[in-house]
Write a protein that holds these residues in place. Structure first.
Motif: not given
Lengths: 693, 693
Positions: A108-136
């Protein structure tokens, strides 16, 4: 020495607490990242809702199952309630329930965090690899830390409260019975959606993988979460608990020898978690760095830290043995070697993937034949590795006594799983960045962002090979030590019944041989049922997608709105329908063999189950990965590239491989563990009531 | 009681002589049938020449291998020649050579009769089903009678001359090492040709299966002979010898107990041959009869006669035991049951084949996934059947003593193989009528003849399922008794070395477990190597066929003449190149495991090898048969019939299944037997020289 036990309990809880706090910090860090794109936010919400709906319905069904199982445990385990000690039965049932609840919570918690991270990782990817990786990665780590923290704290709590390792097996059975169904259900869901989306989208319509016009595209993204995040979390929670539980059952038989075995198990497990915390904190990737290397090197760092920490503990505590340290180091290193072998067979920079891609140019039959063959070949090094690490750790510890030698094997499994916090973080990273890639496409974030998302995604796929090697290897070793646990439990029961004890499981004993052949057939039956589940379910979903394209005006052109929910609904219903029989049949067969042919037949049954289970799990995971990557290799331009005959053949290979590697293959691990635990729990009943022995 | 032994030797030779004379009569009968059509005569000659060329080159290569192996045996087996008794070593080497020669001879004569029968069967088909069936069946029977006669006479002669059952194992090893390579080589040849002919002819050009314009069509027909006739003959010769040899090794340990075990083995074997003679003589089909029923009912008749005859023998000889009779009956009946299960999964009048055909309508990935799944499911009943027959026959004979109990399992294997003469006749019937069908097409004998040929061919395919069940089941049981033989041999060696004896193979012993995991991986490796052999070789042949169609003027239109020989040459060279490594690796691994980890590890190795070998053999044979028949079912009009998408998918399934069912699957049997025999032969060396034990 035994006076140190309370200290290790305290240290275990403390380490778990550190892990929880660190997970909380990472969670808040991920949450702080902003999502600005409304479309991404909308779709991410759809995915979250879909996943939540599926989990709620799945857990509702499993709660009924767990309730019945708890009742059976209350009545019969470890002894029929009218013969034995009622407190033990109550404790067993409660521990069982605790195991299921913690396992469900991890998902349950895994899903909670994963569905929180996926959109943030996509957004961050606009600014480059480094941050997006860290979010994922940090999103995945929350899950990793929680799962390992829960298993360490859970095992310590159950043992501290009950003082009885048999009851620990009930806790472990709770974890793995839930994992079995969660993996099977999630695996059927995810591959139903994936296969249907690919067949209708890529193959029939020629649209991109995550094209929002495809009615199955949200279901596909939901699948990544419920299959890979929730299912995998439950799986590794279960493996970790089973490894500790079996080591502790054997350790408890060593208590009188003045050997601090129980302390050692907790010490190694908590140091493993500590090493993972440090490894996770250290993981980074440079601006133009290589995410695959970043993930792998944090695994190596964690491994090194673990080895140093446990060596230190061995030096400090004079009751600890260097032989045990070497055994656990052997397990860990063999785990890495298995991972690297898997990598050789599935990485598209290595020759095998290229060979399969080349064979695809002659048609799909050759894709299947060559992929199947290399998948079969890939089993030998891994199985030999598991066999060798069992043999070495046994021989290392044999001078300490026979029981200690089996404890050595158990500690090799604990060693292999010590860095499981890191493994889960890497594993959960995969579906998060996969989802992020889909969101980047659906949110139209542009070519460059998509390229970065693709690179993150590809790293996830590659690292999966290493982590899968670990989890299969660990299951193999754990089950060997569970065999030891089974024998210990059976003999305790036989002794109390005044019956002659078992001295081993001799293959020349026809009951053992009988069990062995039947046991060897079970993983094949189990995985076939899961694959057929996907097969049937995907046929239903493909019809629904066809219906939508036929009846919804403007859908093909992009002006109509697809009905995502109906696809999610089909995947959910189908998964819930198909997950029960496959799981149940393995439990029922174990009980049948035990009640008919007795505990010795069960010994054979377990070994047959392990050997063919490992073979099929490795075969399916590796050939599935191989096909997936050779498809990608062709898509990158080899053998004629996209649209060529070779590409069509490679897509067929990938479709066959999908349920192999993400439904059946990884569920076999759990199936093996469940069978072993059922056997250990029911050992007293087999000893008392089996017909023929 | 032992005074009866000379009588049983004499009776064995007499029965073999009866079989030979009856075979001669049938051979002359077949030869008397006339071939009038010149075109058929010409093509039949081409097939015969191709088969002869392949066999000559294969046997030349194998003679080198056999020479080296004989030298190794001379130097090291049963004991190093400088330590033991030189006469034993010479006898072992000679027996080994005799085994290889008889096995090669069985293949050679089989081909001779098969290539004689195919044209005559095609001609006779012009006049109706009745006579054509008889030509096909009697042609196959010549081979069946010779193979069983040779194995009975050979075993009796070796034992009578040497009086040493260990030397019998060398004879058996000769038979099976040759069978291993003959099956692998023939299997690669036949499927290279079949797959290439199908892919270029049926799929690319849309011409019929046996269209003479296809350059691979003669190679395909040659393949039926060298793969199915010669390979299968060598295989069943080897199984039969191994079953008798292992039973006799165990029987010899029972001699002192006053139990007429050796006599019993010969008695059951010779009565089985006699029953087959009667069954063969009785086989008939009416003018509009059903050839499948005719074949199956002669199997049932033979079974019944065997049971009655052995019951009679048990009643007459007071030293014979009813428990042994029941064991052998159990084996025979379980064999039939396994055959019927296989039939359920592969017959196109039953639901499974229809389901796979239906799945094909959704695309080739579903053909593969569903066929693989049902193939996996089909393993459980057969493996459980083998396990149950071992358990029952052991328990039946356990009251006679522990050694007798294992002898019971050996006699179950002898029972299962008792009607092997009938089985081979049915099996060899298949490729003869398959060839006849091709000849009828190439000789333009008209629609009605082709219809009859098709009906005969289809009966061959259906009956194959039952006979394959027998041979896999028999291999399973034989190897269990070979495990007993291995233990007996090892303990004899250990005793002479003054070392402690082995009491069993305990799974908890990590050496046994080590062997088990490695042993379980070998059949996967072995079959993968064979499949890759076909894969590579077929790619070469497909290029050659493309070259011919591109460069030979008028070939497509039917005015040009294809170069059949170059295709035969490619198949031959490829098969010879690929057959050695796969066979050799299994022998080498066995020796490696034994020398590293000792005799106990070998016990584990054998069991791991049996369990995963049976699983893969059943899986591959059954899913291959399933795909073949669902293709035929679609071709008969289901799911859109010929040319539909379902048909294309079904053809891909069939192409994947071809090397499964005719190259890898049936070779695994032999691989298991070879590994067991190598282990038994080298047991003395393992006992003396292994590193770690």
């Amino acid at each position: 020495m035994s006076s140190f036990l309370p200290m290790f309990y305290a240290l275990s809880f403390l380490t778990a607490l550190i892990a929880f706090l660190f997970a909380l910090y990472l969670y808040l860090w991920v949450k702080r990242q902003k999502v600005e794109n409304k479309e991404i936010e909308r779709i991410s919400l759809l995915i979250k809702q879909g996943a939540d709906t599926f989990l709620r319905r799945e857990y509702k069904l499993l709660a009924v199952f767990a309730g019945i199982a708890a009742l059976v445990i209350l009545l019969f385990f470890p002894q029929p309630v009218w013969q034995g000690d009622i407190i033990s039965n109550v404790m067993s049932a409660l521990s069982y329930i605790a195991g299921t609840v913690l396992s469900a919570l991890a998902g349950k918690i895994g899903i909670l965090v994963a569905t929180l991270s996926n959109s943030r990782c996509a957004e961050r990817a606009q600014k480059g690899l480094k941050d997006a990786f860290l979010v994922g990665f940090r999103g995945g780590s929350v899950m990793g830390l929680l799962v390992v923290g829960c298993s360490l704290a859970g095992v310590a709590a159950v043992l501290m409260i009950t003082g009885d390792t048999t009851i620990l097996l009930a806790f472990s059975f709770g974890a793995s019975s839930l994992a079995l169904f969660a993996k099977a259900g999630g695996g059927i869901f995810t591959k139903t959606a994936d296969v249907s989306a690919d067949l209708t989208g890529k193959v029939e319509l020629g649209i991109a993988e995550d094209d929002p016009r495809n009615p199955a595209v949200i279901a596909d993204n939901v699948g990544d979460n419920v299959g890979d995040v929730a299912g995998m979390g439950a799986d590794l929670f279960d493996s970790n608990v089973a490894a500790m539980a079996s080591a502790l059952v054997i350790a408890s038989t060593l208590e009188s020898s003045g050997f601090a075995a129980i302390e050692m198990v907790f010490c190694y497990a908590l140091l493993g978690l500590l090493a993972s915390v440090i490894g996770i904190a250290a993981a980074r990737v440079g601006k133009d760095g290589n995410p695959t290397k970043a993930l792998n090197s944090s695994t190596y760092v964690t491994t090194a830290i673990f080895l140093v920490l446990t060596a230190g503990a061995t030096a400090v505590f004079t009751g600890f043995s260097w032989r045990i340290w070497l055994s656990s180091a052997t397990g860990l290193i063999v785990g890495l070697v298995i991972g690297l072998t898997t990598d050789y067979f599935t990485d598209d920079t290595k020759p095998i993937v290229k060979k399969v891609a080349h064979a695809s140019a002659s048609g799909p039959a050759f894709t299947i034949l060559s992929g199947t063959s290399y998948g079969f070949i890939s089993c030998l090094p891994a199985m030999a590795g598991i066999a060798v690490s069992a043999l070495i750790s046994y021989q290392l510890c044999a001078p300490l006594g026979d029981e200690c030698a089996i404890f050595g094997i158990a500690m090799a499994a604990v060693g292999m799983l010590s860095i499981v916090g890191m493994i889960i973080s890497n594993d959960a990273y995969g579906p998060i960045v996969d989802n992020a890639r889909g969101l980047a496409e659906m949110g139209s974030l542009g070519e460059e962002t998509l390229r970065i998302a693709d690179e993150l995604d590809s790293a996830g796929n590659t690292v999966k090979a290493v982590t899968k090697g670990f989890s299969i290897g660990a299951a193999g070793l754990t089950v060997i030590s569970l065999l030891g646990a089974f024998m210990a439990e059976t003999n305790a029961a036989l002794e109390s019944l005044g019956k002659p004890l078992i001295t081993g499981f001799d293959i020349m004993n026809p009951a053992v041989f009988f069990g062995l052949l039947v046991g060897a057939a079970i993983p094949a039956l189990f995985s076939a049922m899961l694959i057929l589940g996907v097969d049937k379910n995907a046929q239903r979903m493909v019809s629904e997608i066809h219906r939508q394209f036929d009846t919804i005006p403007g859908l093909k052109e992009g002006s109509g709105q697809p009905d995502y929910d109906s696809c999610i609904d089909i995947a959910t219903k189908g998964a819930l329908k198909e997950l029960i029989p496959a799981g149940l049949i393995t439990i029922v067969t174990t009980l049948l063999v035990g009640f008919i042919a007795g505990p010795e037949a069960i010994g054979g049954f377990l070994v047959g189950n392990i050997s063919s289970g490992l073979l099929l799990a490795l075969f399916m995971s590796n050939s599935g990965g191989l096909w997936d990557n050779s498809k990608k290799y062709v898509e990158a331009g080899a053998e004629g590239g996209k649209g060529s005959e070779a590409h069509k053949a490679a897509v067929i290979g990938d479709t066959v491989g999908d349920p192999y590697k993400d439904t059946a293959g990884p569920s076999i691990n759990t199936q093996i563990t469940v069978v072993s635990l059922v056997a250990s729990l029911a050992s007293g009943l087999f000893a008392a009531f089996s017909i023929f022995v």
